[in-house]
Design a protein around this motif. Structure first.
Motif, PDB file in Angstrom:
ATOM      1  N   ILE A 194       0.769  -1.164  -0.009  1.00  0.00           N
ATOM      2  CA  ILE A 194       0.030   0.074  -0.027  1.00  0.00           C
ATOM      3  C   ILE A 194       0.855   1.224  -0.030  1.00  0.00           C
ATOM      4  O   ILE A 194       1.893   1.454   0.777  1.00  0.00           O
ATOM      5  CB  ILE A 194      -1.057   0.198   1.452  1.00  0.00           C
ATOM      6  N   ALA A 195       0.777   2.180  -1.033  1.00  0.00           N
ATOM      7  CA  ALA A 195       1.593   3.351  -1.174  1.00  0.00           C
ATOM      8  C   ALA A 195       1.285   4.265   0.060  1.00  0.00           C
ATOM      9  O   ALA A 195       0.340   4.296   0.727  1.00  0.00           O
ATOM     10  CB  ALA A 195       1.039   4.080  -2.301  1.00  0.00           C
ATOM     11  N   GLY A 196       2.568   4.736   0.724  1.00  0.00           N
ATOM     12  CA  GLY A 196       2.431   5.440   1.698  1.00  0.00           C
ATOM     13  C   GLY A 196       2.493   4.673   3.136  1.00  0.00           C
ATOM     14  O   GLY A 196       2.274   5.340   4.098  1.00  0.00           O
ATOM     15  N   TYR A 197       2.614   3.488   3.006  1.00  0.00           N
ATOM     16  CA  TYR A 197       2.266   2.657   4.421  1.00  0.00           C
ATOM     17  C   TYR A 197       3.591   1.765   4.522  1.00  0.00           C
ATOM     18  O   TYR A 197       4.403   1.351   3.327  1.00  0.00           O
ATOM     19  CB  TYR A 197       1.078   1.732   4.531  1.00  0.00           C
ATOM     20  N   GLU A 198       3.720   1.281   5.551  1.00  0.00           N
ATOM     21  CA  GLU A 198       4.949   0.503   5.971  1.00  0.00           C
ATOM     22  C   GLU A 198       4.675  -0.569   7.148  1.00  0.00           C
ATOM     23  O   GLU A 198       3.852  -0.298   7.904  1.00  0.00           O
ATOM     24  CB  GLU A 198       6.364   1.121   5.990  1.00  0.00           C
ATOM     25  N   TYR A 199       5.321  -1.801   7.267  1.00  0.00           N
ATOM     26  CA  TYR A 199       5.204  -2.540   8.296  1.00  0.00           C
ATOM     27  C   TYR A 199       6.195  -2.282   9.352  1.00  0.00           C
ATOM     28  O   TYR A 199       7.285  -1.895   8.969  1.00  0.00           O
ATOM     29  CB  TYR A 199       5.396  -4.084   7.759  1.00  0.00           C
ATOM     30  N   ARG A 200       5.907  -2.393  10.400  1.00  0.00           N
ATOM     31  CA  ARG A 200       6.966  -2.309  11.645  1.00  0.00           C
ATOM     32  C   ARG A 200       6.550  -3.586  12.489  1.00  0.00           C
ATOM     33  O   ARG A 200       5.294  -3.514  13.119  1.00  0.00           O
ATOM     34  CB  ARG A 200       6.721  -1.155  12.431  1.00  0.00           C
ATOM     35  N   THR A 201       7.798  -4.426  12.569  1.00  0.00           N
ATOM     36  CA  THR A 201       7.592  -5.540  13.487  1.00  0.00           C
ATOM     37  C   THR A 201       8.671  -5.329  14.580  1.00  0.00           C
ATOM     38  O   THR A 201       9.740  -5.394  14.410  1.00  0.00           O
ATOM     39  CB  THR A 201       7.803  -6.953  12.541  1.00  0.00           C
ATOM     40  N   VAL A 202       8.121  -5.828  15.719  1.00  0.00           N
ATOM     41  CA  VAL A 202       8.776  -5.854  17.119  1.00  0.00           C
ATOM     42  C   VAL A 202       9.103  -7.378  17.247  1.00  0.00           C
ATOM     43  O   VAL A 202       8.135  -8.002  17.443  1.00  0.00           O
ATOM     44  CB  VAL A 202       8.386  -5.044  18.232  1.00  0.00           C
ATOM     45  N   TRP A 203      10.333  -7.701  17.282  1.00  0.00           N
ATOM     46  CA  TRP A 203      10.865  -9.240  17.858  1.00  0.00           C
ATOM     47  C   TRP A 203      11.314  -9.033  19.315  1.00  0.00           C
ATOM     48  O   TRP A 203      12.350  -8.163  19.556  1.00  0.00           O
ATOM     49  CB  TRP A 203      11.900  -9.551  16.853  1.00  0.00           C
TER      50      TRP A 203
END
Length: 254
Positions: A194-203
Motif C-alpha cells: 500500500i503506497a505510503g504505508y509500511e510494516y513495523r515488526t518488533v521481535w
C-alpha cells in the motif's frame, strides 16, 4: 503475499485511555467539588462474529517464529559471543537443523555459495558486521547478524550463547527499510504494497519458547517520525580477517 501476524495491544490501550479520560472528566478542580461533564459514552465490548465456525487448529503458513537451531561445531568460551568469528558462525549455521520444519529463512543457493566462499572472495561475502546486545535479559550479550540475500532481501539472525554452545534464536528474511535495536527488542521496518504505508515488526525474547517472537506487528502510515532514525547507530565490530576467532567490539559493552 508477505505473511504477517498482527500481535498488538493498541486497541486495548485506546479503550483504557478512553475509560480513564471519561472518569477524569467528571472530577472538578473548583473548590474540590465534583462537577458533571455530561453523560459518558457507552463502552461497547467485543462481539464475536460467526461463533458457529470451528476454530482453526493449525497456522496457514510457517512464518518461522519460535524456530531455533543449535549451531554445530561452534564453541563459545565463557559464553562470550564477542570471541566468535561471524563468518564462521554463519557458515556453521548452514549445517544446523532447526527445532521444527521452517522454510521462512531458507537462503538462496547463490547466497549459500557466496557464504561458503567468504574466505577466498571476501568482497562478495554477504555476511554483514555484527552487533551485540543483551536481548534475552540473562546479563550476557547476544550476537545480531545480517546476511544479504541474492534476491535483495536481508536475513536477520540472532544467536545466544549458553553452556559454551551457540543457539540461533531468531531468523527472518525480508526486504527491509531499516533494522534497529531498542532496549531488548529488534525492530524491523519493511515496505508495504500500500503506497505510503509500511510494516513495523518488533521481535522480543520469549522465555517460554526460548526464542525471539514477533510481539508487535503493525502496518503504519509513513510519517517523519517513522523515517529511519537519525540517532547514532550501535557500533558494529569489524569482521575478522582470518578464520581464527577474534574479539568483537560492541556498543555499550560493559
Amino acid at each position: 503475499m508477505r505473511p504477517h501476524r498482527r500481535v498488538t495491544h493498541r486497541a486495548s490501550a485506546v479503550l483504557v485511555a478512553a475509560v480513564g479520560a471519561a472518569s477524569l472528566a467528571g472530577c472538578g478542580t473548583d473548590g474540590g467539588q465534583l462537577r458533571s461533564a455530561g453523560p459518558a459514552p457507552t463502552v461497547i465490548g467485543p462481539a464475536r462474529l460467526w461463533p458457529q465456525l470451528p476454530p482453526a487448529s493449525a497456522a496457514p503458513y510457517d512464518y518461522g517464529e519460535g524456530a531455533t537451531a543449535r549451531i554445530p561445531g561452534i564453541t563459545v568460551p565463557h559464553d562470550d559471543v564477542h570471541t566468535l568469528d561471524p563468518v564462521a558462525v554463519v557458515q556453521a549455521d548452514l549445517m544446523a537443523t532447526t527445532s521444527r520444519s521452517s522454510g521462512s529463512d531458507e537462503l538462496p543457493a547463490d547466497t549459500v555459495r557466496r557464504i561458503t566462499a567468504c574466505r577466498t572472495a571476501p568482497t562478495a561475502c554477504p555476511v554483514l558486521q555484527p552487533y551485540y546486545r543483551d536481548l534475552t535479559g540473562n546479563g550476557r550479550d547476544d550476537m545480531v547478524l545480517g546476511v544479504r540475500r541474492s534476491d535483495g532481501r536481508l536475513s536477520v539472525r540472532v544467536y545466544m550463547a549458553n553452556s559454551d554452545a551457540l543457539t540461533r534464536i531468531m531468523a527472518v528474511s525480508d526486504a527491509v527499510i531499516s533494522v534497529e535495536l531498542a532496549g531488548r527488542d529488534v525492530i524491523m521496518r519493511v515496505p508495504s504494497a500500500i503506497a505510503g504505508y509500511e510494516y513495523r515488526t518488533v521481535w522480543s525474547w520469549d522465555g517460554q519458547q526460548h526464542a525471539m517472537l514477533p510481539t508487535q506487528d503493525e502496518i503504519l502510515r509513513k510519517t517523519a517520525e517513522t523515517a529511519p532514525s537519525a540517532r547514532p547507530s550501535a557500533e558494529p565490530s569489524p569482521r575478522p580477517a582470518t578464520t581464527s576467532p577474534s574479539p568483537g567490539v560492541s556498543e555499550g559493552r560493559r
